[in-house]
Design a protein around this motif. Structure first.
Motif, PDB file in Angstrom:
ATOM      1  N   ALA A 260       0.844  -1.202   0.000  1.00 19.04           N
ATOM      2  CA  ALA A 260       0.000   0.000   0.000  1.00 19.04           C
ATOM      3  C   ALA A 260       0.880   1.252   0.000  1.00 19.04           C
ATOM      4  N   ALA A 261       1.974   1.202   0.734  1.00 24.39           N
ATOM      5  CA  ALA A 261       2.810   2.395   0.887  1.00 24.39           C
ATOM      6  C   ALA A 261       3.685   2.668  -0.336  1.00 24.39           C
ATOM      7  N   PHE A 262       4.262   1.606  -0.924  1.00 19.42           N
ATOM      8  CA  PHE A 262       5.287   1.838  -1.953  1.00 19.42           C
ATOM      9  C   PHE A 262       4.996   1.222  -3.317  1.00 19.42           C
ATOM     10  N   LEU A 263       4.069   0.260  -3.396  1.00 24.05           N
ATOM     11  CA  LEU A 263       3.840  -0.421  -4.679  1.00 24.05           C
ATOM     12  C   LEU A 263       2.375  -0.861  -4.771  1.00 24.05           C
ATOM     13  N   PRO A 264       1.477   0.101  -4.826  1.00 25.12           N
ATOM     14  CA  PRO A 264       0.050  -0.210  -4.679  1.00 25.12           C
ATOM     15  C   PRO A 264      -0.544  -1.025  -5.847  1.00 25.12           C
ATOM     16  N   ASP A 265       0.217  -1.191  -6.966  1.00 19.20           N
ATOM     17  CA  ASP A 265      -0.302  -2.003  -8.086  1.00 19.20           C
ATOM     18  C   ASP A 265      -0.396  -3.480  -7.717  1.00 19.20           C
ATOM     19  N   TYR A 266       0.265  -3.869  -6.658  1.00 19.10           N
ATOM     20  CA  TYR A 266       0.267  -5.284  -6.266  1.00 19.10           C
ATOM     21  C   TYR A 266      -0.304  -5.406  -4.854  1.00 19.10           C
ATOM     22  N   ALA A 267      -1.009  -6.549  -4.625  1.00 22.43           N
ATOM     23  CA  ALA A 267      -1.634  -6.719  -3.306  1.00 22.43           C
ATOM     24  C   ALA A 267      -0.654  -7.314  -2.308  1.00 22.43           C
ATOM     25  N   ASN A 268       0.229  -8.164  -2.818  1.00 20.46           N
ATOM     26  CA  ASN A 268       1.156  -8.841  -1.900  1.00 20.46           C
ATOM     27  C   ASN A 268       2.363  -9.381  -2.661  1.00 20.46           C
ATOM     28  N   LEU A 269       3.278  -9.996  -1.916  1.00 22.75           N
ATOM     29  CA  LEU A 269       4.539 -10.475  -2.490  1.00 22.75           C
ATOM     30  C   LEU A 269       4.303 -11.602  -3.494  1.00 22.75           C
ATOM     31  N   GLU A 270       3.319 -12.427  -3.235  1.00 22.88           N
ATOM     32  CA  GLU A 270       3.009 -13.534  -4.151  1.00 22.88           C
ATOM     33  C   GLU A 270       2.660 -12.995  -5.537  1.00 22.88           C
ATOM     34  N   GLY A 280       7.719  -9.457 -17.925  1.00 22.00           N
ATOM     35  CA  GLY A 280       7.067  -8.152 -18.015  1.00 22.00           C
ATOM     36  C   GLY A 280       7.297  -7.285 -16.786  1.00 22.00           C
ATOM     37  N   LEU A 281       8.080  -7.767 -15.866  1.00 22.30           N
ATOM     38  CA  LEU A 281       8.390  -6.969 -14.675  1.00 22.30           C
ATOM     39  C   LEU A 281       9.909  -6.780 -14.609  1.00 22.30           C
ATOM     40  N   GLY A 282      10.328  -5.535 -14.651  1.00 17.86           N
ATOM     41  CA  GLY A 282      11.774  -5.239 -14.705  1.00 17.86           C
ATOM     42  C   GLY A 282      12.431  -5.293 -13.332  1.00 17.86           C
ATOM     43  N   ASP A 283      13.722  -5.634 -13.330  1.00 13.22           N
ATOM     44  CA  ASP A 283      14.496  -5.690 -12.075  1.00 13.22           C
ATOM     45  C   ASP A 283      14.488  -4.341 -11.359  1.00 13.22           C
ATOM     46  N   MET A 284      14.585  -3.259 -12.147  1.00 11.80           N
ATOM     47  CA  MET A 284      14.702  -1.938 -11.520  1.00 11.80           C
ATOM     48  C   MET A 284      13.492  -1.615 -10.654  1.00 11.80           C
ATOM     49  N   LYS A 285      12.318  -2.012 -11.126  1.00 13.78           N
ATOM     50  CA  LYS A 285      11.094  -1.717 -10.374  1.00 13.78           C
ATOM     51  C   LYS A 285      11.103  -2.473  -9.036  1.00 13.78           C
ATOM     52  N   VAL A 286      11.532  -3.730  -9.091  1.00 12.81           N
ATOM     53  CA  VAL A 286      11.577  -4.534  -7.862  1.00 12.81           C
ATOM     54  C   VAL A 286      12.640  -3.972  -6.920  1.00 12.81           C
ATOM     55  N   LYS A 287      13.758  -3.557  -7.507  1.00 10.49           N
ATOM     56  CA  LYS A 287      14.832  -3.004  -6.675  1.00 10.49           C
ATOM     57  C   LYS A 287      14.408  -1.693  -6.018  1.00 10.49           C
ATOM     58  N   ARG A 288      13.664  -0.878  -6.763  1.00 10.55           N
ATOM     59  CA  ARG A 288      13.189   0.390  -6.164  1.00 10.55           C
ATOM     60  C   ARG A 288      12.283   0.111  -4.969  1.00 10.55           C
ATOM     61  N   PHE A 289      11.466  -0.932  -5.116  1.00 10.42           N
ATOM     62  CA  PHE A 289      10.559  -1.316  -4.021  1.00 10.42           C
ATOM     63  C   PHE A 289      11.373  -1.768  -2.800  1.00 10.42           C
ATOM     64  N   LEU A 290      12.360  -2.630  -3.048  1.00  7.01           N
ATOM     65  CA  LEU A 290      13.202  -3.109  -1.945  1.00  7.01           C
ATOM     66  C   LEU A 290      13.931  -1.936  -1.290  1.00  7.01           C
ATOM     67  N   ASP A 291      14.422  -1.028  -2.123  1.00  2.01           N
ATOM     68  CA  ASP A 291      15.149   0.127  -1.590  1.00  2.01           C
ATOM     69  C   ASP A 291      14.249   0.926  -0.640  1.00  2.01           C
ATOM     70  N   ALA A 292      12.998   1.154  -1.053  1.00  3.67           N
ATOM     71  CA  ALA A 292      12.065   1.924  -0.209  1.00  3.67           C
ATOM     72  C   ALA A 292      11.858   1.220   1.135  1.00  3.67           C
ATOM     73  N   ILE A 293      11.722  -0.104   1.092  1.00  6.03           N
ATOM     74  CA  ILE A 293      11.495  -0.866   2.333  1.00  6.03           C
ATOM     75  C   ILE A 293      12.710  -0.770   3.249  1.00  6.03           C
ATOM     76  N   LEU A 294      13.896  -0.951   2.657  1.00  8.29           N
ATOM     77  CA  LEU A 294      15.114  -0.915   3.477  1.00  8.29           C
ATOM     78  C   LEU A 294      15.340   0.480   4.058  1.00  8.29           C
ATOM     79  N   GLN A 295      15.057   1.499   3.242  1.00  5.76           N
ATOM     80  CA  GLN A 295      15.242   2.872   3.751  1.00  5.76           C
ATOM     81  C   GLN A 295      14.336   3.099   4.956  1.00  5.76           C
ATOM     82  N   GLU A 296      13.109   2.613   4.866  1.00  2.38           N
ATOM     83  CA  GLU A 296      12.168   2.812   5.974  1.00  2.38           C
ATOM     84  C   GLU A 296      12.664   2.109   7.242  1.00  2.38           C
ATOM     85  N   GLU A 297      13.229   0.903   7.060  1.00  2.00           N
ATOM     86  CA  GLU A 297      13.717   0.131   8.206  1.00  2.00           C
ATOM     87  C   GLU A 297      14.983   0.771   8.809  1.00  2.00           C
TER      88      GLU A 297
END
Ligand code: ATP
Ligand code: MG
Length: 364
Positions: A260-270, A280-297
């Motif tokens: 909900a906070a960083f990648l609202p197009d998806y409901a969950n990790l699955e 159809g899903l690029g590495d950069m998009k997934v990495k940006r998501f991970l980066d946001a999570i790690l920054q928050e932590e």
């Protein structure tokens, strides 16, 4: 004696995400749960010297770094005793006695030590101290009567070795030592967090780490450079999630609310994984998501660290007091061990009297 925790880290570098998910985060939760009577957290400098004998300055410098990492993650010296291993000489004496209870071939079978010997290029020239560090770890754990050791998977053989020493000791000398249990992370991805290069373990010695004290920019850089699926060349290609470090880190760090906070197009990790597998899903998009999570932590950890960095003498003071408290506890165990081993001669009036009487009889 109650429920007691002993755990620690080698001051061979600053602490990283592997330490955090493998042990440190859990320690803070356990500390705050109030379920333990005592918590000892050890900076294992003597153990670090077993494979860094020629580089004492590295070990010396990192004591403070590890202490700052502890404090910044929420270890509270009012609730947990933080100690420096070398300041507790009783641990050496315990190790010396425990060595009699372990065979060389048993130590040679330890899979973690085997891997570490290879990693350090020690084949054929293993320092004796390094070879026997599982025995010294048994001393660390038993000195504080620890029941629980929160640690990563690589520590399992060490705890098993400790349990064997405890059983053998109690068997020969009578019930004296406490048999500990390892407390592994419940999340499989955290048992042994891989390095950013995809190698089996994030490790200070391998230089594949994201450190808790890295700046926001450094974290982003390291995430950008992370190992993914080498066959996932174009965005449209189907990708592999297994062995893909970015997804392993998501398994370790991602919580449902992050979507909900960083990648609202998806409901969950699955859902995210399914899309990646399909293509159809690029590495950069997934990495940006991970980066946001790690920054928050990491942001609050970094902020707390900056506060503690303002008063370094106070950190050393805390370490000194912790080491003193720990030493008292270890000395009490050593007393019991000496008594059980029947080497407390001067405190044993019975021995002295009996021998005196025997000699008196001889003389008369
Ligand atoms: P070194 O390379 O000097 O051995 P390290 O990075 O392996 O350093 P240690 O100080 O040996 O770190 O480990 C401290 C604690 O952190 C242990 O409980 C260990 O299991 C845990 N740990 C270390 N690395 C990881 C990891 N990558 N994943 C999970 N837990 C880890
Ligand atoms: Mg290690």
């Amino acid at each position: 004696m109650g429920k007691i925790i002993l755990t620690g880290d080698r001051p061979t570098g600053r602490l990283h995400l592997g330490h955090y998910v493998g042990s440190l985060k859990r320690r803070v939760e356990l500390q705050n749960s109030g379920a333990f009577d005592k918590i000892y957290i050890m900076i294992a400098d003597a153990q670090a010297l077993t494979d860094n004998a020629d580089n004492p300055e590295k070990v010396r410098q990192h004591i403070l770094e590890v202490a700052l990492d502890y404090l910044s993650c929420g270890i509270d010296p009012a609730q947990s005793v933080i100690l420096i291993q070398s300041q507790i000489p009783e641990l050496c004496e315990l190790s010396f006695y425990y060595m009699n209870l372990v065979t060389v071939s048993r130590l040679q079978r330890n899979p973690t030590v085997k891997t570490e010997i290879k990693m350090r290029g020690f084949e054929g020239s293993i320092p004796v101290g390094f070879f026997t560090y599982p025995v010294s770890q048994a001393a660390d754990i038993t000195a504080f009567n620890a029941t629980t050791v929160p640690a990563g998977e690589d520590q399992e053989p060490m705890i098993e070795q400790t349990r064997e020493i405890v059983r053998r000791f109690n068997n020969i000398y009578g019930e004296t030592l406490v048999e500990p249990e390892i407390l592994l992370p419940d999340n499989a991805a955290c048992l042994r967090l891989p390095g950013t290069d995809g190698k089996a373990k994030m490790s200070k010695s391998l230089g594949n780490c994201i450190y808790l004290s890295d700046s926001a920019e450094e974290v982003s850089q390291r995430v950008k450079g992370m190992f993914t699926d080498p066959d996932h060349l174009r965005v449209s290609d189907p990708g592999k999630v297994e062995g893909n470090t970015v997804f392993t880190y998501l398994d370790a760090f991602c919580r449902p609310e992050h979507f909900a906070a960083f990648l609202p197009d998806y409901a969950n990790l699955e859902e995210l994984k399914t899309h990646y597998r399909r293509g159809g899903l690029g590495d950069m998009k997934v990495k940006r998501f991970l980066d946001a999570i790690l920054q928050e932590e990491l942001a609050p950890i970094r902020a707390r660290r900056h506060e503690y960095e303002k008063d370094i003498p106070a950190v050393y003071d805390m370490l000194k007091r912790g080491s003193e408290t720990a030493r008292e506890a270890a000395a009490a165990t050593l007393d019991r061990v000496r008594h059980a081993m029947r080497i407390d001669y001067f405190a044993d009036e019975q021995l002295i009297n009996a021998q005196a009487q025997a000699y008196n009889r001889k003389q008369s």
